[in-house]
Design a protein around this motif. Sequence first.
Motif, mmCIF file in Angstrom:
data_model
loop_
_atom_site.group_PDB
_atom_site.id
_atom_site.type_symbol
_atom_site.label_atom_id
_atom_site.label_comp_id
_atom_site.label_asym_id
_atom_site.label_seq_id
_atom_site.Cartn_x
_atom_site.Cartn_y
_atom_site.Cartn_z
ATOM 1 N N UNK A 193 0.725 -1.237 0.048
ATOM 2 C CA UNK A 193 0.267 -0.059 -0.110
ATOM 3 C C UNK A 193 0.774 1.359 -0.071
ATOM 4 N N UNK A 194 0.531 2.215 -0.763
ATOM 5 C CA UNK A 194 1.169 3.413 -0.771
ATOM 6 C C UNK A 194 0.930 4.243 0.251
ATOM 7 N N UNK A 195 1.755 5.047 0.974
ATOM 8 C CA UNK A 195 1.900 5.999 2.078
ATOM 9 C C UNK A 195 3.099 6.740 2.036
ATOM 10 N N UNK A 196 2.674 8.083 2.821
ATOM 11 C CA UNK A 196 3.669 8.972 2.736
ATOM 12 C C UNK A 196 4.342 8.790 4.279
ATOM 13 N N UNK A 197 5.791 8.630 4.120
ATOM 14 C CA UNK A 197 6.461 8.570 5.444
ATOM 15 C C UNK A 197 6.838 9.870 5.938
ATOM 16 N N UNK A 198 6.190 9.720 7.272
ATOM 17 C CA UNK A 198 6.152 11.017 8.221
ATOM 18 C C UNK A 198 7.082 11.101 9.317
ATOM 19 N N UNK A 199 8.019 10.058 9.267
ATOM 20 C CA UNK A 199 8.968 10.067 10.631
ATOM 21 C C UNK A 199 9.997 11.384 10.249
ATOM 22 N N UNK A 200 10.448 11.593 9.289
ATOM 23 C CA UNK A 200 11.427 12.849 9.186
ATOM 24 C C UNK A 200 10.830 14.059 9.256
ATOM 25 N N UNK A 201 9.666 14.285 9.396
ATOM 26 C CA UNK A 201 8.996 15.380 9.505
ATOM 27 C C UNK A 201 8.951 15.938 10.993
ATOM 28 N N UNK A 202 9.565 17.090 11.383
ATOM 29 C CA UNK A 202 9.547 17.588 12.852
ATOM 30 C C UNK A 202 9.149 19.117 12.715
#
Length: 271
Positions: free
Chosen positions: A1-10
């Motif tokens: 499934x396609x997702x946007x990885x958000x762990x790098x957003x701070x």
Amino acid sequence: MKKIKTTDITSSSAMPIKKGSLDHLQAAYIETIQDVNKSYWAGDRAGTQPMALHGCINTGSGSTYIISAGAVMLDTYAEVFRCDAQTVTVAFGQVLVGTITTTYLTATDADPVEFSDSTLNNVHEIRKIVWSSAASGSGTFDYNDLYFRNNFDQISPTLAGDLNTWTLGTGSVDLRILVESKKVTIMFDINNTSTGGSNNTLSMTIPTGLATNFKQTTFNLAYFNTTGATEWVLVEAVGATKNVRFTRIGSTFGTYTNTLDLKGQLIAEIA
């Protein structure tokens, strides 16, 4: 499934939104809808056939179509399209067609949107199926090609004998099929048909309505009648084909002129 990885957003590292990011998110839910629907429709029809997920029922008569609100899955577009309730009178020589029609959400907080180069663009698309009277094939699809899940479709089969012909004569064949994922239910009511001579077996081929062949041979009994003489015959969904075959138990089929009746039901699995 396609997702946007958000762990790098701070709080100190923001992520800009790009066109590719929006396309990625839209593709994610489109693919999910398509895969979920395919799990229900697998084996039912060829992928290009439009399928009603709900509604889209015609309660009109003759040239007047009264279509209820509903939704249609178009695998060609990998999307689900809603359809508003409509009443359409179909002109002579035309048919009811469904066409993908795009409108836009116009509001102060929607369209038009001012882009960074000061241009104004409409971006909030609303894509629906709109019904109209037109030439067959001129829209996205004809209403008559719409497949309704859990509805029996009436099919015109091809009749044949293994040794001599099997024809309608002055009779009729009412063949209806219901496909539910990999299971197909076949009901047949064959009346007053004819043969050109004796046959060991009779068969009818289902030319449309099945995307794949029967997975394996399945058996049942069918009602057989000629001029008041009634008995049971063996009926088979023949594996690796789209043929339904009839065999008379302990005998062969003779020559019949508008007197051969076969009636029954068969459940089979498709590949």
